[in-house]
Scaffold this active site. Structure first.
Site, PDB file in Angstrom:
ATOM      1  N   ARG A  22      54.327  38.267  23.104  1.00 38.55           N
ATOM      2  CA  ARG A  22      53.069  38.957  23.415  1.00 38.55           C
ATOM      3  C   ARG A  22      52.886  40.133  23.101  1.00 38.55           C
ATOM      4  O   ARG A  22      51.430  40.103  22.769  1.00 38.55           O
ATOM      5  CB  ARG A  22      52.481  38.170  25.281  1.00 38.55           C
ATOM      6  CG  ARG A  22      51.711  38.927  25.278  1.00 38.55           C
ATOM      7  CD  ARG A  22      51.643  38.480  27.091  1.00 38.55           C
ATOM      8  NE  ARG A  22      50.854  36.735  26.810  1.00 38.55           N
ATOM      9  CZ  ARG A  22      49.327  36.465  26.728  1.00 38.55           C
ATOM     10  NH1 ARG A  22      48.438  37.281  26.591  1.00 38.55           N
ATOM     11  NH2 ARG A  22      49.360  34.811  26.753  1.00 38.55           N
TER      12      ARG A  22
ATOM     13  N   GLU B 160      46.653  39.196  34.880  1.00 41.84           N
ATOM     14  CA  GLU B 160      47.106  39.640  34.144  1.00 41.84           C
ATOM     15  C   GLU B 160      46.093  41.014  33.677  1.00 41.84           C
ATOM     16  O   GLU B 160      46.503  42.343  33.043  1.00 41.84           O
ATOM     17  CB  GLU B 160      48.212  39.459  32.735  1.00 41.84           C
ATOM     18  CG  GLU B 160      48.768  38.508  33.424  1.00 41.84           C
ATOM     19  CD  GLU B 160      49.452  37.888  32.006  1.00 41.84           C
ATOM     20  OE1 GLU B 160      49.167  36.707  32.255  1.00 41.84           O
ATOM     21  OE2 GLU B 160      50.818  38.009  31.822  1.00 41.84           O
TER      22      GLU B 160
END
Lengths: 760, 461
Positions: free
Chosen positions: A307, A708
């Site tokens: 990520r 997030e």
């Protein structure tokens, strides 16, 4: 859309909301566990002397590897963590556990256990691991364009290094599990886990049982933030071993010091970068090396690094971009998921480069950032089209206007001119966050919905409620799909014996995946009810509508419960399962190409700070946020996620500092030494707005994930601090350590003395 | 004869016997099934365990105070009136504070929420409500970012007419009384007089004195072990006595920082600057002046300020009392000159207000944080010339300490660039700070100089 607040709000404020340890305390017959922790960062366990502990009244057992009926090896991706280690891998690792009638006695017992060790050499820092060539993974790379050529041809070239720090999750509820024998050869595990299915599998493996003998239930979690995605399972497995050994219910709740020293944190990263830009600040080349500190085991580090690789572009288009990353192996607690999952560290690098280039070229940072933003038609460095990229520019322009950025920039310049010892700074930073598990198979969810004869509805799904309001959103989805009032729907605890094989509630995907699954089940039920409603209303099934607790058609209305009763009497199943698999996702890791994300979330924040040049202390004066949540399922809950994520990000970037001592021992073990933001850190002006006209066609009711992405909005605070430091220093790039504690800001202003001895 | 503890919990009398006196109120409540209060740190930093007790207010009435149940040992509750979140309201009959949190979306995971409810409950009934940031400085939330909770604190209406909790405040609060309690091989004494305390102290030199417990109990929780004998000073009325005579202020060692704030923030120089940043309101309700000095932390805020004010410590013993200037009070890291038979009884602050008094505290977090460096600077000036100087610092030596040579060198000088440079050099020579989790030695050294510069700049703008 629901206007309601958190479905458990009343239970929260009355104290009736039960957490794991609360349940064990109320039941009143559990044994409690306490770990015996290693005093070395790396050591071979030679002998465990349980005698002094067992001699204490109330101590019932000392659990060791000999008590494990199944496998002693756990770990989410690679089974490289020994539940009861014969070789200690980090300072504070539990070697064995003491069970006693109460926690105080277990703790006394743990203090009495003697462990003989042979001390082994240890890697106590990321630098030490890199120097020793100690890695969990091979290098992973993604590249677009010819970076070397683009760098060589660039009119301006820059380079730098940035260290991104760890962060303690500091969920208020520490890790906890409560395991009871079910009397039929199975176990019920009440756990604070974000990943019930993995906790179930871990407990089953450790006990040597098939999964159907282990039921994991999650009622609620007192904050997770990723820290209970993989690392909740170990505690549950130890409690299960204790339960199997003694036949008694066993509860384990780590106290804060145990939790801080045993569990992993946000990954520290070392980033080395080179960039090339034109005279207008537009990036033409960006070359980055990332190395994350995975700690003692792999845990989720590989996916976290992935990520990071996906987000090192920030929200900026760079024609030639190469990123190479690797996970180092150290003798420190195993670092793990934490809100953003590697993306905040990577985006911090992207912002560092934007600011560096701007100040080096003497351009306003906001101008350079704007010039580099993704535009419609752009693709990321891994080849995914940035769908809805126009939203970045729209958000940028709307936020500059609504925050009166230009006006405030001028006012700040005037204010700074009149103040010698204090300076203010302002910055705007963008967010682009990819939604979806980058491990494609995880993008699935299951649910079931039951309708009872009185018309009341009960739903259950695979996601866990950890404060983010997931159950509240899902409740709204079910109510809206069935056309019943929200008061007629209840979402109950997550159970592996009800919804199997679920993914973690993580990657911001909870409502996207589980909401879609619940909607599918509810649609199925509606289909089954339609003919009965049509019969009662005297119209065609296609003409029936369910709304506000009634079935409507042919100008008439019948109560939902009446339709349900008619369906029941006609022997219709009123239980339905729902399933969702996000379509279209794929990624070829070897090629570094694909479309790992269903969509992107966008946002931007403007922050204004004031810095005291005498001390480096700073205050966050005002924050303006414009964020993309799609068509919100629950605006109040989304606002809470944005504000909470932002402040948590501010903590990571400005005041939270994880420190280890020379033996690899954690020094910042509790709230007195580890400072998370308090109410004083909440900006005085905190204006949060969500983007209008932002329907996301790929997600449930047009909504977008929210967990997030807002964390990354806090990068605006770090950049605003840098802006204030620049007001002290004058033109040119500003080196600012992370976190930007008062000390770090002080050195950024005044320059660090050369002969600085190591801080530890 | 172990004795029993009696107190009122959520309006009902309870009697406790046989419970180890080193059990915290929090653990006892939870084991009893009152699981609303949570443990999230065990050191009084997060407020998740906050409960409310009824203490004396002004004019013979009472007031509610929120306190950390993790820092209260169960016997300290003897005689008290305690409310937990379970007692305020329930579903369908929420207390206005609970209702306000629900309406403002002030809870997410809910784990910190009962503690916020307790703090806001006390805030709701406070005669003078402090700013929301101050009211909630002792509560940590990891989910919400605080904006909603701040708005709850700012927007609470006045208690309604007929509110039974408000009515309670018109009656007196229970007073702490003498107690002897033993269980599980441990003993807890709470003498009712200074003479009684001194006598116990003399007879049991191994016993540990307990004042507010905000440092001691936090430490016990972190270490997981506790002494077998504790002597609480909580019922010694003499130790709470405060007076101001002829300008000299005497503060009893047992006075809490909350009491000091109320009575002396405007009267003792430096205190108005110090108090908003001293720990949190939850801690100030328990923490005492004596405890702050006796714990002898190198960064004790109170010690640093009182050093600059030339305060004297009064030590009581069975043979009378003696006075020790505070700058001779600290014997080394976490040690004082207080003898085995002595008890710190009071602190005297002389009447000689400085012309300029500045308290600086450098922290990572604005509120409820421990200083990496603190400074208390008091200057007496005559026509711009320094006649006396007191420069006290925390966090740069094993004890809070004055820079004596620098003080001397300032006398007779004006506050100009030359005197600043000389003072900075003398202060730098006086201390050799260390690096720890809060700051590096280099930063601490730099702060010594820059805090002096800040003071000079403020003195001659």
């Amino acid at each position: 859309m629901t206007d309601r607040g958190h479905a458990s709000a009343v239970a929260h404020v009355t104290g009736e909301a039960l957490f794991v340890h609360d349940q064990a305390q109320r039941d009143g017959n559990a044994l409690y566990g306490w770990p015996v922790q290693a005093a070395h960062a790396h050591a071979r366990v030679l002998h465990i002397d349980e005698g002094p502990a067992l001699a204490l009244p109330g101590v019932r057992a000392v659990l060791t590897a000999a008590d494990v009926p199944g496998t002693n090896w756990i770990g989410p991706a690679r089974h490289d963590e020994a539940l009861f280690p014969d070789e200690v891998q980090y300072h504070g690792q539990p070697v064995c556990w003491v069970l006693a009638d109460d926690e105080a006695t277990a703790r006394a017992g743990a203090a009495a256990v003697r462990i003989d060790c042979e001390v082994l050499p240890a890697l106590r820092s990321l630098d030490a691991a890199i120097a020793a060539g100690s890695f969990h993974t091979a290098p992973q790379a993604i590249a677009a364009g010819d970076v070397a050529a683009a760098l060589a041809a660039a009119p301006h070239r820059f380079a730098g290094e940035l260290r991104l720090p760890a962060q303690e999750h500091f969920y208020l509820e520490t890790q906890a599990a409560y395991v009871r024998p079910d009397g039929e050869g199975g176990y019920h595990v009440l756990a604070a886990t974000q990943h019930p299915a993995e906790t179930q599998a871990t407990v089953a493996h450790v006990l040597g049982l098939p999964a159907h003998r282990v039921t994991v239930e999650v009622v609620r979690i007192g904050g997770g933030f990723g820290g209970k995605e993989s690392q909740a399972s170990g505690v549950a497995a130890v409690a299960a071993v204790g339960c199997a050994r003694t036949g008694r219910p066993v509860a384990i709740r780590l106290d804060r010091q145990r939790d801080a020293t045993i569990t992993g944190k946000r990954h520290p990263f070392l980033a080395k970068w080179r960039a090339g830009a034109g005279p207008d600040g537009r990036l033409v080349a960006f070359d980055v090396e990332l190395c994350g500190d995975g700690g003692s085991s792999l845990d989720l580090s590989k996916a976290i690094l992935a990520r990071a690789l996906f987000h090192v572009d920030g929200a900026y288009a760079v024609p030639a971009l190469r990123v190479v990353g690797r996970v180092a192996r150290t003798n420190l607690p195993s670092n793990t998921a934490f809100r953003g999952f590697g993306a905040p560290q990577a985006a911090a690098v992207a912002e560092e480069v934007q600011d560096h280039v701007a100040r080096a070229l003497g351009l306003p940072p906001e101008t350079v950032r704007e010039r580099n933003l993704y535009r419609p038609g752009d693709r990321t460095h891994y080849g995914q089209p940035v769908r809805d990229a126009e939203r970045i520019g729209r958000i940028w322009r709307e936020l500059l206007a609504s925050s009166r950025f230009a006006e405030r920039r001028a006012a700040i310049a005037a204010w700074n001119g009149a103040h010698a010892h204090h300076k203010r700074g302002i910055a705007i930073t963008p967010v682009k966050f990819g939604i979806g598990f980058t491990t494609t198979f995880l993008n699935q969810a299951g649910a079931h919905v039951l309708v009872y004869r009185d018309g009341s509805v009960l739903g259950r799904h695979g996601g866990t409620e950890m404060g983010q309001g997931l159950h509240t959103k899902i409740l709204a989805v079910a109510a809206r799909t069935l056309g019943v009032p929200e008061s007629g729907v209840r979402i109950v605890s997550t159970r592996t014996d009800q919804v199997p094989n679920t993914s973690a509630t993580a990657a911001s995907s909870g409502s996207d995946l589980n909401g879609a699954a619940v909607a599918a089940a509810a649609r199925e039920l509606r289909q089954r009810l339609l003919p009965h409603a049509a019969a009662l209303l005297g119209c065609a099934p296609e003409a029936v509508e369910f709304a506000a607790g009634s079935a409507l058609g042919a100008g008439r209305a019948v109560p939902f419960a009446a339709v349900v009763e008619a369906a029941f009497l006609a022997r219709t199943s009123l239980a339905a399962t729902g399933f969702h698999a996000t379509p279209g996702l794929h990624f070829d890791a070897a090629a570094g190409r694909g479309e790992p994300f269903g969509y992107f979330v966008f946002g931007a924040a403007v922050s204004e700070v004031e810095v005291d040049g005498c001390t480096g202390q700073h205050r966050l004066l005002a924050v303006d946020v414009l964020h993309d949540v799609g068509d919100s399922l629950a605006p109040a809950i989304d606002r809470g996620q944005i504000e909470g994520g932002f402040v948590q990000g501010v903590g990571w970037l400005t005041c939270e500092e994880v420190r280890f001592g020379p033996a690899g021992e954690l020094l910042t073990r509790n709230a007195s030494t580890y400072k998370l933001p308090g109410i004083g850190e909440c900006p005085a002006g905190f204006r949060v707005a969500t983007l209008e006209r932002a329907t996301e066609p790929g997600a449930v009711f047009g909504s977008k994930a929210v967990g997030e992405p807002p964390f990354l909005l806090a990068l605006s605070v770090r950049e605003a601090l840098r802006d204030a430091v620049a007001a002290f220093r004058g033109p040119g790039p500003v080196a600012l350590d992370c976190p930007a504690t008062p000390e770090a800001v002080y050195w950024a202003i005044h320059g660090r003395p050369d002969a600085e001895p190591p801080a530890d | 004869m172990g004795g029993a503890l009696h107190f009122v919990l959520n309006g009902e009398p309870v009697e406790v016997a046989g419970v180890d006196p080193r059990t915290t109120l929090l653990h006892w409540l939870r084991a009893r099934g009152l699981t609303g209060a949570k443990e999230a740190c065990g050191e009084g930093e997060c407020g998740a365990c906050a409960v409310v007790s009824v203490v004396p207010g002004r004019d013979g009435g009472s007031r509610y105070v929120a306190q950390n149940a993790c820092l209260l040992l169960l016997p300290e509750a003897d005689g008290a009136e305690i409310w937990t979140v379970e007692g305020f309201g329930r579903a369908g009959a929420l207390h206005p504070v609970q209702q306000a949190i629900v309406a403002a979306h002030g809870s997410q995971c809910g784990y910190c929420t009962p503690g916020f409810v307790a703090a806001l409950f006390a805030h709701h009934y406070a005669a003078h409500r402090p700013a929301p940031e101050q009211a909630l400085a002792g509560n940590l939330c990891r989910c919400t970012g605080y904006r909603a909770l701040r708005e709850v604190a700012a927007g609470l209406p006045a208690p309604a007419a007929g509110d039974p909790f408000a009515a309670r405040l018109r009656a007196p609060a229970p007073a702490a009384r003498a107690l002897h309690y033993e269980a599980a091989g441990a003993r807890f004494d709470r003498p009712g007089s200074l003479a009684g305390a001194l006598e116990l102290r003399a007879r049991h030199p191994e016993a540990v004195l307990l004042a507010g417990g905000t440092d001691l109990v936090a430490e016990l929780n972190q270490r997981g072990s506790a002494p077998r004998h504790l002597i609480s000073l909580g019922a010694v009325a003499e130790l709470r006595a405060c007076a101001g005579r002829g300008g000299t202020v005497t503060i009893g060692a047992g006075a809490t920082w909350r009491e000091i704030e109320e009575r002396f923030a405007g009267r003792v120089p430096l205190f108005a600057q110090l108090l908003p940043r001293f720990a949190s309101p939850l801690v100030r309700e328990r923490a005492t002046l004596g405890g702050n000095l006796m714990t002898a932390s190198p960064v004790g805020d109170g010690a640093v300020a009182l050093l600059a004010l030339d305060a004297e410590a009064e030590l009581a013993s069975p043979h009378g009392s003696r006075r020790v200037p505070l700058h001779e009070f600290f014997a080394g890291y976490r040690r004082t000159v207080v003898g085995p038979g002595e008890i710190l009884a009071a602190v005297h602050v002389p009447a000689a207000p400085p012309s300029l008094a500045r308290f600086h505290k450098v922290t990572k977090r604005e509120l409820d944080d421990i200083a990496c460096v603190s400074a208390a600077i008091a200057l007496w000036l005559d026509g711009g010339t320094v006649t006396r100087a007191r420069l006290a610092f925390g966090g740069v030596a094993p004890t809070p300490a004055r820079a004596l040579a620098a003080e001397q060198a300032l006398v007779g000088r004006r506050l100009d660039a030359a005197s600043l440079a000389a003072c900075q050099a003398a202060v730098a020579a006086a201390f050799r700070p260390i690096s720890d989790v809060r700051a590096s030695a280099a930063y601490r050294s730099a702060l010594l100089g820059s805090l002096l510069a800040r003071t000079w700049a403020e003195a001659s703008p």
